[in-house]
Design a protein around this motif. Sequence first.
Motif, PDB file in Angstrom:
ATOM      1  N   THR A  48       3.089  -4.770  -1.943  1.00  6.38           N
ATOM      2  CA  THR A  48       4.405  -4.338  -2.401  1.00  6.38           C
ATOM      3  C   THR A  48       4.342  -3.606  -3.729  1.00  6.38           C
ATOM      4  O   THR A  48       5.233  -2.828  -4.050  1.00  6.38           O
ATOM      5  CB  THR A  48       5.360  -5.540  -2.537  1.00  6.38           C
ATOM      6  N   ASN A  63      10.026  -6.243   2.571  1.00 11.08           N
ATOM      7  CA  ASN A  63      10.793  -5.006   2.378  1.00 11.08           C
ATOM      8  C   ASN A  63      12.172  -5.236   1.788  1.00 11.08           C
ATOM      9  O   ASN A  63      12.836  -4.285   1.357  1.00 11.08           O
ATOM     10  CB  ASN A  63      10.914  -4.263   3.708  1.00 11.08           C
ATOM     11  N   ASN A  96       8.969   3.344   2.158  1.00 12.21           N
ATOM     12  CA  ASN A  96       8.229   2.103   2.348  1.00 12.21           C
ATOM     13  C   ASN A  96       7.750   2.030   3.802  1.00 12.21           C
ATOM     14  O   ASN A  96       8.508   2.305   4.729  1.00 12.21           O
ATOM     15  CB  ASN A  96       9.128   0.897   2.060  1.00 12.21           C
ATOM     16  N   SER A 129      12.168   3.015   8.094  1.00 11.56           N
ATOM     17  CA  SER A 129      10.708   2.921   8.086  1.00 11.56           C
ATOM     18  C   SER A 129      10.104   4.015   8.956  1.00 11.56           C
ATOM     19  O   SER A 129      10.750   4.519   9.879  1.00 11.56           O
ATOM     20  CB  SER A 129      10.263   1.558   8.615  1.00 11.56           C
TER      21      SER A 129
END
Length: 443
Positions: A189, A221, A234, A286
């Motif tokens: 992360t 997330n 991400n 995503s």
Amino acid sequence: MKLILATSLLSLLTPVQSLNNGLGLSPQMGWASWNDCASQVTSSRIKNATLALINTGLAAKGYEYVNIDEGWLKGRSSNGDITVIDEKFPEGMKALGDFIHDHRLKYGLYTSRGTVQCSTAQYNATGSQDYEVQDANWLVSQGMDYLKEDSCGGGPNNPTDAFTDYATMRDALNATGRSVFFSLCGWYTWYAPSGDSLGNSWRISGDGTNWGALTQSINANVELGKYARPGAWNDPDLLVGTGIGSNRGEDKCFDGDTEIPQSSDWYMTNDEQSRAQFTMWCIMSSPLIISANLNQVSEYALETWGNEEAIAVNQHFRTYPEGTSVEDEIYQGIRIFGDDMEYDKSTDKGSGVNVWAKPLEEGKWALVFLNNEDEVGDVTCDSECFEQLYDLDAGVKYTVRDLWEHEDEEEELVADEEGKFEYTAEGLARTGGVKMILLTPVD
């Protein structure tokens, strides 16, 4: 407190340069070879995948990248240039890229930021460390449109070393003059606060090989949405199916039990979990990169990955007036109800429920209801949950469209006498039951 301290530290380590390629204005879509063939990938398999993207209609829906993961690179020549495994790729990588381009798709290749690639029991090869400029130029000369750079062989996994390595490749790609989508595969992360200065997307967790690993990616997330925006996303890893035709099935590339043991826990327990993953990846903005044998997967899987209404939630965003603070711009869905989830593949038992929401244009909101408990159940977004949808108007009715049933529900969403909203998704399947709705204000 740990997250705050880590974020403050990482802000000091952010490279001053950036990747300036104009790509990834919405999350990337395509196919990747890893969960299909792992390191046993071949040229013929890539060509078949290219044709399958077209024949299934997925290419026409936005799946444009054909990405080759590790398994094609042999080593280096006497002058340091990359060499290719001729037995698996007899025509070479340039000709394969031409084949993909001739079918109006884009071509992805792979390396690692360290001295070696991640490797399997069947394969190992060199990484790009100290060869970044030479490798970037060679890869671009093959027609590369997309580079996934893994993080194996790079020494300690810490921000200082990792950011230095990735920045070196970023600068090498910039210097080629070709716009190449740069996908960082770093697994932590702590890439997120600095990710946009390094690449177009960055992995935030370990390999998402099954629903248990993917629930951890979803959990990770939750706190990272503020770092996502056009050009920078991400990445909680690839879209995976049930494994038919990959390390199992009639068209497998290898024996998953003996040749590449690390693949033993890959894939979902059932199609519903694959649909849950896709739904969550859409609401979380995503990357949508399928990794499975498209010629062997079920019609249910193809319908899942081909749902244009769900894809639209992934690809579209609300636009914000000039001067809006970065903190107020939401491009990735947010969790508005629930806690972190768990799932144990060995027992096929999970826990936790979630509700996520993403703002879209014209006052619309997409919502996802996910049941990860061990029994069929309802998931409710109550008034406190709905209060997080900052511009929902109690004086307005909203149509409710089920994006998997592809139809509007009979009852509109209306506030009660106290001006509060509530909605329940009923009878969601256990360990991965999901519902996705679109709220649209009625004029």
